[in-house]
Design a protein around this motif. Sequence first.
Motif, PDB file in Angstrom:
ATOM      1  N   ALA A   2       0.834  -1.212   0.000  1.00  0.00           N
ATOM      2  CA  ALA A   2       0.000   0.000   0.000  1.00  0.00           C
ATOM      3  C   ALA A   2       0.865   1.257   0.000  1.00  0.00           C
ATOM      4  N   GLY A   3       1.967   1.220   0.743  1.00  0.00           N
ATOM      5  CA  GLY A   3       2.878   2.369   0.780  1.00  0.00           C
ATOM      6  C   GLY A   3       3.496   2.643  -0.580  1.00  0.00           C
ATOM      7  N   ILE A   4       3.891   1.598  -1.291  1.00  0.00           N
ATOM      8  CA  ILE A   4       4.463   1.764  -2.627  1.00  0.00           C
ATOM      9  C   ILE A   4       3.435   2.354  -3.581  1.00  0.00           C
ATOM     10  N   ILE A   5       2.191   1.852  -3.506  1.00  0.00           N
ATOM     11  CA  ILE A   5       1.122   2.369  -4.377  1.00  0.00           C
ATOM     12  C   ILE A   5       0.855   3.840  -4.091  1.00  0.00           C
ATOM     13  N   LEU A   6       0.783   4.194  -2.809  1.00  0.00           N
ATOM     14  CA  LEU A   6       0.557   5.593  -2.453  1.00  0.00           C
ATOM     15  C   LEU A   6       1.719   6.470  -2.893  1.00  0.00           C
ATOM     16  N   MET A   7       2.930   5.966  -2.761  1.00  0.00           N
ATOM     17  CA  MET A   7       4.115   6.726  -3.180  1.00  0.00           C
ATOM     18  C   MET A   7       4.029   7.070  -4.667  1.00  0.00           C
ATOM     19  N   ILE A   8       3.531   6.139  -5.456  1.00  0.00           N
ATOM     20  CA  ILE A   8       3.451   6.342  -6.898  1.00  0.00           C
ATOM     21  C   ILE A   8       2.233   7.181  -7.283  1.00  0.00           C
ATOM     22  N   LYS A   9       1.067   6.842  -6.699  1.00  0.00           N
ATOM     23  CA  LYS A   9      -0.184   7.451  -7.153  1.00  0.00           C
ATOM     24  C   LYS A   9      -0.617   8.683  -6.364  1.00  0.00           C
ATOM     25  N   ASN A  10      -0.307   8.710  -5.073  1.00  0.00           N
ATOM     26  CA  ASN A  10      -0.778   9.829  -4.251  1.00  0.00           C
ATOM     27  C   ASN A  10       0.208  10.103  -3.123  1.00  0.00           C
ATOM     28  N   PRO A  11       1.382  10.650  -3.450  1.00  0.00           N
ATOM     29  CA  PRO A  11       2.389  10.906  -2.411  1.00  0.00           C
ATOM     30  C   PRO A  11       1.920  11.896  -1.342  1.00  0.00           C
ATOM     31  N   GLU A  12       1.008  12.796  -1.714  1.00  0.00           N
ATOM     32  CA  GLU A  12       0.509  13.773  -0.734  1.00  0.00           C
ATOM     33  C   GLU A  12      -0.287  13.073   0.362  1.00  0.00           C
ATOM     34  N   LEU A  13      -1.088  12.085  -0.027  1.00  0.00           N
ATOM     35  CA  LEU A  13      -1.845  11.324   0.973  1.00  0.00           C
ATOM     36  C   LEU A  13      -0.900  10.499   1.839  1.00  0.00           C
ATOM     37  N   ASN A  17     -11.143   8.792   0.098  1.00  0.00           N
ATOM     38  CA  ASN A  17     -10.968  10.048   0.834  1.00  0.00           C
ATOM     39  C   ASN A  17      -9.522  10.523   0.787  1.00  0.00           C
ATOM     40  N   ALA A  18      -9.256  11.489  -0.068  1.00  0.00           N
ATOM     41  CA  ALA A  18      -7.899  12.031  -0.223  1.00  0.00           C
ATOM     42  C   ALA A  18      -7.504  12.961   0.919  1.00  0.00           C
ATOM     43  N   TYR A  19      -8.470  13.290   1.784  1.00  0.00           N
ATOM     44  CA  TYR A  19      -8.179  14.194   2.914  1.00  0.00           C
ATOM     45  C   TYR A  19      -7.839  13.414   4.185  1.00  0.00           C
ATOM     46  N   LEU A  20      -7.653  12.122   4.062  1.00  0.00           N
ATOM     47  CA  LEU A  20      -7.578  11.245   5.234  1.00  0.00           C
ATOM     48  C   LEU A  20      -6.191  11.257   5.873  1.00  0.00           C
ATOM     49  N   SER A  21      -5.915  12.268   6.667  1.00  0.00           N
ATOM     50  CA  SER A  21      -4.664  12.306   7.415  1.00  0.00           C
ATOM     51  C   SER A  21      -4.824  11.507   8.707  1.00  0.00           C
ATOM     52  N   ARG A  22      -3.727  11.217   9.376  1.00  0.00           N
ATOM     53  CA  ARG A  22      -3.790  10.472  10.639  1.00  0.00           C
ATOM     54  C   ARG A  22      -4.123  11.387  11.809  1.00  0.00           C
ATOM     55  N   THR A  23      -4.003  12.689  11.594  1.00  0.00           N
ATOM     56  CA  THR A  23      -4.322  13.639  12.648  1.00  0.00           C
ATOM     57  C   THR A  23      -5.712  14.210  12.428  1.00  0.00           C
ATOM     58  N   VAL A  24      -6.341  14.664  13.511  1.00  0.00           N
ATOM     59  CA  VAL A  24      -7.672  15.254  13.422  1.00  0.00           C
ATOM     60  C   VAL A  24      -7.520  16.733  13.096  1.00  0.00           C
ATOM     61  N   GLU A  25      -7.957  17.106  11.894  1.00  0.00           N
ATOM     62  CA  GLU A  25      -7.827  18.481  11.437  1.00  0.00           C
ATOM     63  C   GLU A  25      -8.769  18.708  10.263  1.00  0.00           C
ATOM     64  N   VAL A  26      -9.069  19.979  10.002  1.00  0.00           N
ATOM     65  CA  VAL A  26      -9.794  20.365   8.798  1.00  0.00           C
ATOM     66  C   VAL A  26      -8.791  20.977   7.848  1.00  0.00           C
ATOM     67  N   GLN A  27      -8.635  20.378   6.677  1.00  0.00           N
ATOM     68  CA  GLN A  27      -7.617  20.803   5.732  1.00  0.00           C
ATOM     69  C   GLN A  27      -8.150  21.864   4.772  1.00  0.00           C
ATOM     70  N   GLU A  28      -7.232  22.554   4.146  1.00  0.00           N
ATOM     71  CA  GLU A  28      -7.598  23.587   3.185  1.00  0.00           C
ATOM     72  C   GLU A  28      -8.366  22.963   2.018  1.00  0.00           C
ATOM     73  N   ASN A  29      -9.497  23.590   1.670  1.00  0.00           N
ATOM     74  CA  ASN A  29     -10.360  23.143   0.564  1.00  0.00           C
ATOM     75  C   ASN A  29     -10.981  21.764   0.794  1.00  0.00           C
ATOM     76  N   GLN A  30     -10.981  21.305   2.036  1.00  0.00           N
ATOM     77  CA  GLN A  30     -11.563  19.996   2.321  1.00  0.00           C
ATOM     78  C   GLN A  30     -13.070  20.021   2.115  1.00  0.00           C
ATOM     79  N   LYS A  31     -13.601  18.916   1.575  1.00  0.00           N
ATOM     80  CA  LYS A  31     -15.028  18.773   1.360  1.00  0.00           C
ATOM     81  C   LYS A  31     -15.528  17.521   2.066  1.00  0.00           C
ATOM     82  N   VAL A  32     -16.814  17.519   2.355  1.00  0.00           N
ATOM     83  CA  VAL A  32     -17.423  16.333   2.962  1.00  0.00           C
ATOM     84  C   VAL A  32     -17.486  15.213   1.926  1.00  0.00           C
ATOM     85  N   ILE A  33     -16.998  14.047   2.292  1.00  0.00           N
ATOM     86  CA  ILE A  33     -17.111  12.859   1.448  1.00  0.00           C
ATOM     87  C   ILE A  33     -18.343  12.092   1.918  1.00  0.00           C
ATOM     88  N   ASP A  34     -19.313  11.898   1.024  1.00  0.00           N
ATOM     89  CA  ASP A  34     -20.549  11.231   1.424  1.00  0.00           C
ATOM     90  C   ASP A  34     -20.957  10.111   0.467  1.00  0.00           C
TER      91      ASP A  34
END
Length: 223
Positions: free
Chosen positions: A50-61, A130-147
């Motif tokens: 999963a880490g390798i896939i994220l590194m390639i496809k979504n390093p920000e996440l 959910n691309a906003y899924l950080s490990r910390t509890v926070e509201v990120q810039e331009n974050q939207k509700v995923i429903d």
Amino acid sequence: MTKKLFFQAIGKFTVGLLIFAALLFVPAGTIKYPNGWLLISVLFIPMFIAGIILMIKNPELLKKRLNAKEDEQEQKTVLVLSAFMFMAAFIAAGLNFRFNLLVLPAFAVIIGAVVFLLAYVMYAEVLRENAYLSRTVEVQENQKVIDTGLYGIVRHPMYSSTLFLFLSMGIILASPISFAILLFYIPIIAKRMKNEEKILEEGLEGYAEYKTRVKYKVIPFIW
């Protein structure tokens, strides 16, 4: 940044693996602990992939997932409680194997491993949704509700997946004592979610309305 992120990810993965192994095999008094190796395999091999896939496809996440530094005091407390819970559960499993105290049968271990892998698939799907899924509890810039997807069923599918992941760990380790200790994850995530939802309602537009549409937090019709 990618090279720095790569070494950061590899470093955390290696340290986590070594600590995990030490907590299991030192109390067991041997590295010949089959259930310990089984848990390491089903946990760390998919994690590496999963880490390798994220590194390639979504390093920000991936970067967000590596950051475990909390600003909220309540969340810091949750992290400390979680750390003690896991330490106690793994040490208990090692001791349980060493002294052959209460050992679950092989069929239960197999079921536990299947549940663990299915929960891992769910975990991966949540990361995809959910691309906003950080490990910390926070509201990120331009974050939207995923429903949509799993978020249309429960508000916290990540905790749904980790609940099954963590509870099945004790079963994979064939240790009823560890399973009992890991049940403390339920009040721990309840505390985390209570604070998290307060932060999201205050800072994330549309979250209060989302709560009225999706009633359940973790398990449909139960919680």
